[in-house]
Scaffold this motif. Sequence first.
Motif, PDB file in Angstrom:
ATOM      1  N   PHE A 124      -6.774  -0.672   5.465  1.00  0.00           N
ATOM      2  CA  PHE A 124      -5.402  -0.702   4.967  1.00  0.00           C
ATOM      3  C   PHE A 124      -5.364  -1.364   3.594  1.00  0.00           C
ATOM      4  CE2 PHE A 124      -5.358  -0.929   9.591  1.00  0.00           C
ATOM      5  CZ  PHE A 124      -4.533   0.142   9.916  1.00  0.00           C
ATOM      6  N   THR A 126      -2.711  -2.873   0.847  1.00  0.00           N
ATOM      7  CA  THR A 126      -1.330  -3.330   0.707  1.00  0.00           C
ATOM      8  C   THR A 126      -1.043  -3.685  -0.746  1.00  0.00           C
ATOM      9  OG1 THR A 126      -1.313  -4.213   2.957  1.00  0.00           O
ATOM     10  CG2 THR A 126       0.394  -5.010   1.465  1.00  0.00           C
ATOM     11  N   GLU A 132       4.229  -1.742  -0.142  1.00  0.00           N
ATOM     12  CA  GLU A 132       3.664  -0.475   0.317  1.00  0.00           C
ATOM     13  C   GLU A 132       2.345  -0.710   1.041  1.00  0.00           C
ATOM     14  OE1 GLU A 132       5.428   2.518  -3.140  1.00  0.00           O
ATOM     15  OE2 GLU A 132       3.319   1.909  -3.184  1.00  0.00           O
ATOM     16  N   ARG A 133       2.153   0.043   2.109  1.00  0.00           N
ATOM     17  CA  ARG A 133       0.904  -0.026   2.862  1.00  0.00           C
ATOM     18  C   ARG A 133       0.279   1.361   2.932  1.00  0.00           C
ATOM     19  NH1 ARG A 133      -0.325  -1.336   9.208  1.00  0.00           N
ATOM     20  NH2 ARG A 133      -2.039  -2.806   8.903  1.00  0.00           N
ATOM     21  N   GLU A 135      -2.853   3.732   4.371  1.00  0.00           N
ATOM     22  CA  GLU A 135      -3.686   3.749   5.571  1.00  0.00           C
ATOM     23  C   GLU A 135      -4.824   4.753   5.421  1.00  0.00           C
ATOM     24  OE1 GLU A 135      -0.979   4.718   8.694  1.00  0.00           O
ATOM     25  OE2 GLU A 135       0.354   3.004   8.303  1.00  0.00           O
ATOM     26  N   CYS A 165       0.335   7.183   2.678  1.00  0.00           N
ATOM     27  CA  CYS A 165       1.311   6.133   2.409  1.00  0.00           C
ATOM     28  C   CYS A 165       2.623   6.559   3.063  1.00  0.00           C
ATOM     29  CB  CYS A 165       1.503   5.912   0.911  1.00  0.00           C
ATOM     30  SG  CYS A 165       2.701   4.588   0.549  1.00  0.00           S
TER      31      CYS A 165
END
Length: 357
Positions: A124, A126, A132-133, A135, A165
């Motif tokens: 992940f 960030t 916003e994260r 993946e 995202c």
Amino acid sequence: MLEVIGFRELTTLHTIFGVNAHSDNPLERFIYVLRFFLSTIRQEQFEKKPFNPVLGENHIAWIVNDNPQDGITEFIGEQVSHHPPISAFIVRNTNHQVEVTGNISFSVKFGQNYAAVSTSGAEFVTLGKFNERYELTKCLPDMVVRNVIWGTKYCMWEGKITLECPSTGYSATMVFEEKKKENILKGTINHIDQNEPLFEIRGVCGAPIYLYKPDQPDFKRLVIDVSKEKFGEVSYLPKEHLDPLASVVVWKKVYDAIIIGDMVLADKEKKIVEQEQRDRSKARNMSGKTNTGMYFDLDNAGNWIFKNNISLIKYLESPNTYQLPRSDGRQQNSSSTATATASPSPSASASPSASSA
């Protein structure tokens, strides 16, 4: 293995530092995150396999970036499970409010003249400034090591990885494969509201990787060329501040034997490390204690999450008074003179392996 992960993640995080300049352009931010991930996927070379970390083994390192505005990039990694082997890590830069966390595991299957290394565990990214994260389905693609018995050994990344995202709707699908002894990458960037890909991703691992627009034949944009990137110098804790289960402590006698070319002694020392781990596990089981990470906790979803119980920035400000967590529960010796040292980095191209201990 923790040292290899640390070196790879630490030396490439700078590729994302320009992301905060794109406050009004989520697509550009997505491309920056993609750029960082692709910078970690280099053309691999077959070298001596890294050691399979023992339970509780940890690794701490950092880079003082050349530009003072970039501050310090930190890495904390820990082996949180031995069966199955899982390494949890975080690499972060507070100046840029960027954080990368992951859990990574390897398994190996052998064929007639090859070894297939399967990877698992999400990663992940960030971006704190934008909340916003991003993946990634995997920290790394799978790998195939060919000609393990006869012929010239070489490695290739293989398989599919996706980057998403959820808050902006952008995603990328990437497929790694071998073609004429080159490690080819193909993929697309998409948006949830559009049926057709925005970009095609094409290139070679460790070489230039470009974006192309399907409807514009002349469009070609460089994403990353890892071979042209400058990597910072990685620093480590001084000897007097190392944890008993720090990687460089656990494997020191094995390293020393390998350096002098005594592989019999290296194998003997490796078996001692493995037996000490079994003894620790047996004592823990007999006491009824459960395995808990020093730097990471297991959440309800099965992910190992950073406890945020260490700051290398604060440590570097006051190395003789800042109390680092320790696996033996003892306090750091504050009377020693601590000087962070830059050491020869483990090879960034070392192939992942999972030799059973």
